[in-house]
Design a protein around this motif. Structure first.
Motif, PDB file in Angstrom:
ATOM      1  N   SER A 326       0.857  -1.431   0.221  1.00 33.24           N
ATOM      2  CA  SER A 326       0.598  -0.064  -0.419  1.00 33.24           C
ATOM      3  C   SER A 326       1.076   0.936   0.185  1.00 33.24           C
ATOM      4  O   SER A 326       0.613   1.964  -1.026  1.00 33.24           O
ATOM      5  N   ASN A 327       1.820   1.111   0.971  1.00 34.93           N
ATOM      6  CA  ASN A 327       3.377   2.704   0.675  1.00 34.93           C
ATOM      7  C   ASN A 327       3.580   2.571  -0.659  1.00 34.93           C
ATOM      8  O   ASN A 327       3.487   3.339  -1.265  1.00 34.93           O
ATOM      9  N   HIS A 330       0.822   3.982  -3.746  1.00 35.26           N
ATOM     10  CA  HIS A 330       0.152   5.288  -3.004  1.00 35.26           C
ATOM     11  C   HIS A 330       1.490   6.504  -2.987  1.00 35.26           C
ATOM     12  O   HIS A 330       1.425   7.405  -3.383  1.00 35.26           O
ATOM     13  N   ASP A 337      -1.265   7.678   2.223  1.00 31.42           N
ATOM     14  CA  ASP A 337      -1.027   5.647   2.086  1.00 31.42           C
ATOM     15  C   ASP A 337      -2.080   5.987   3.041  1.00 31.42           C
ATOM     16  O   ASP A 337      -2.060   5.994   4.343  1.00 31.42           O
TER      17      ASP A 337
END
Length: 542
Positions: A326-327, A330, A337
């Motif tokens: 996810s980090n 994003h 994030d």
């Protein structure tokens, strides 16, 4: 022997022949009351009780008969037989040896010896497998090698000892035992399968495939061998054939989450992302959630990606794999994030030194290096980031030794200080930090040409490195650690990533979130870099 005695005994024998069990038992007992030294009556009563499926009751009568007449072969045979049935195998073996002292040829055809050997062997195998199932792998090796030669040569025992070595990452030692198992019994498919698996882990793919085929010739539908075959094909980038093989196994086997996960992994490599998502979803195995998110990103399905991520952040908000993915995604989208574990992992790198806790720290480093030189190291272990280097297994901190205890204490104090330093953070990484500090550690050595690929520590919460030897080169970054450069199959999307580079000194201790990608810059000079890596396990949050 008197007529009266003969009369009771004969009636007992006749009743026994006529299968009138209770009547025979009563007459034998009457005989023994009147004539306690009647060895045949004692023996026959034992046989009767044995036939009635109560062998433990027959034992005293067989012992009594043998005491009364130790020259009778049948008495020895019956006593040994009941001991075997009762599982008293070692005692049966001792009794058989004792018969030779009386000059009685009890085992002319070798059948009793064979029965005892088979039962003793079964007992040894069962105990070794029980140790293996409890993951007491060192004990399997110690106990297996202490067995007498007649048992140690058995193909199953050799195979179990080999599997224990493989479980500890000692694949070269495992090869030796698997080959001995095959030499003892050339038609044993398990040994061929395990030998092929170890060769695959040692990257000897061609020989591994050859032996896997032998295993499948001996046992045509052998799920473990077929899965290992598919794994070898996967490692050789033959994804199409690997998928065909896994589909065949899945069609004929019971539902298996790991098997579905492997099939999803293959479809992902084939860029068949929708199929991959389907099988990851079915598997619910391992890091399937992060894998689904990665596939949805590859498909460009932004809405589905966000829906899934929102679902996972509610159900599983502290997953290291999801946090890393996810980090990365994003950051690429230049968006904040939303996954709550550790949205800005580069902000949580903290560098300290052994001297902060231990002013006289150099002897500790020397003691650690000396002790590690005596440990077993695995060259380029499979599924690890190390290339051109070697490392121990993950049980470094389970070992005894004052230097290990001191290092553990130092690390624990640094971890406490680390969480205290960031206590004002709102990230779950800090707020839900582990309530107790449980460590797992391993040693890594790299020489010229060695490096570590960019990776995360998926089983940890916070991770760290202690530097025992470093590359002192002011002109290059060789041997340095770089944080933040993520590597996924969509790495071509990774334009400019925020990274942090640190050139370590001997004695440095670095702590960082387990979700933060990190790598070692390749070593170009003829020098050595030695570290101890560690993870703090997640456990009950505060």
């Amino acid at each position: 022997m008197s007529d009266k005695n003969n009369k009771f005994f004969k009636r007992a024998v006749n009743a026994q022949i006529g299968k009138r069990t209770r009547e025979a038992e009563e007459f034998y007992k009457q005989t023994l009351i009147l004539y306690p030294k009647h060895s045949d009556a004692s023996h026959n009563l034992g046989v009767l009780l044995l036939q009635s499926r109560i062998p433990w009751k027959s034992l005293p009568y067989f012992i009594n008969a043998l005491i009364l007449d130790p020259t009778n072969i049948q008495f020895w045979v019956s006593y040994i037989d009941v001991l075997i049935r009762l599982g008293e195998i070692s005692k049966a073996s001792d009794v058989l040896d004792s018969s030779k002292k009386f000059g009685v040829a009890v085992d002319i055809d070798g059948k009793l010896s064979r029965r005892i050997y088979i039962k003793l062997l079964e007992d040894k195998i069962t105990k070794l497998i029980a140790l293996y199932d409890r993951s007491a792998l060192d004990k399997v090796i110690i106990c297996g090698n202490k067995l007498p030669k007649k048992f140690k040569k058995n193909h199953i025992i050799q195979n179990v000892i080999g599997a224990a070595h493989a479980g500890l990452g000692r694949y070269n030692e495992a090869l030796e035992y698997y080959r001995m198992a095959i030499a003892a019994y050339p038609f044993y498919p398990d040994a061929y399968n395990n030998l092929a698996d170890s060769l695959n882990r040692l990257k000897q793919f061609e020989m591994a495939l050859h032996l896997m085929k032998k295993a499948l010739i001996l046992k045509p539908f052998y799920p473990d061998a077929l899965q290992n075959f598919a794994d070898i094909l996967f490692d050789q980038s033959d994804y199409k054939l690997s998928a065909d093989l896994l589909t065949r196994i899945l069609f004929k086997s019971k539902p298996d989450p790991e098997l579905k996960y492997k099939l999803a992994r293959v479809y992902k490599k084939l860029c068949q992302f929708e199929k991959a998502v389907n099988f990851y979803d079915q598997s619910k195995f391992g890091d399937y959630e992060a894998q689904i998110l990665e596939c949805l990103h590859q498909l460009g399905q932004k809405d589905d990606f966000q829906k899934r991520l929102n679902k996972f952040r509610e159900s599983n908000p502290t997953d290291v794999n999801i946090a890393a993915l996810s980090n990365t995604i994003h950051k690429l989208m230049d968006k904040k994030d939303p996954y709550p574990f550790c949205p800005d992992p580069l902000n949580y790198i903290r560098i300290n030194h052994l001297a902060d806790e231990l002013p006289n720290w150099k002897p500790l480093v020397n003691d650690l290096l000396t002790s590690i030189d005596k440990m077993h190291l695995i060259w380029e272990p499979k599924f690890k980031a190390t290339i051109g280097g070697e490392q121990t297994d993950n049980g470094l901190f389970d070992r005894q030794g004052r230097h290990i205890s001191i290092l553990k204490d130092v690390i624990k104090k640094r971890v406490v200080s680390y969480f205290e330093h960031f206590k004002g953070s709102n990230s779950l990484f800090i707020r839900n930090r582990p309530i107790s500090i449980e460590l797992q550690g391993w040693f890594v050595r790299m020489n010229q040409g060695g490096f570590q690929k960019s990776h995360i520590h998926a089983s940890g919460w916070v991770s760290g490195i202690v530097y025992l030897k470093t590359i002192d080169d002011p002109l290059t970054d060789q041997g340095a650690i770089e944080f933040g450069r993520a590597e996924y199959d969509f790495s071509s999307d990774n334009h400019d990533q925020d990274v942090f580079l640190h050139k370590p000194r001997i004695g440095d201790i670095i702590l960082f979130p387990s979700s933060l990608f990190h790598r070692t810059i390749p070593i170009k000079s003829n020098k050595e870099r030695c570290i101890i890596s560690f993870d703090v396990f997640p456990n009950r949050p505060r």
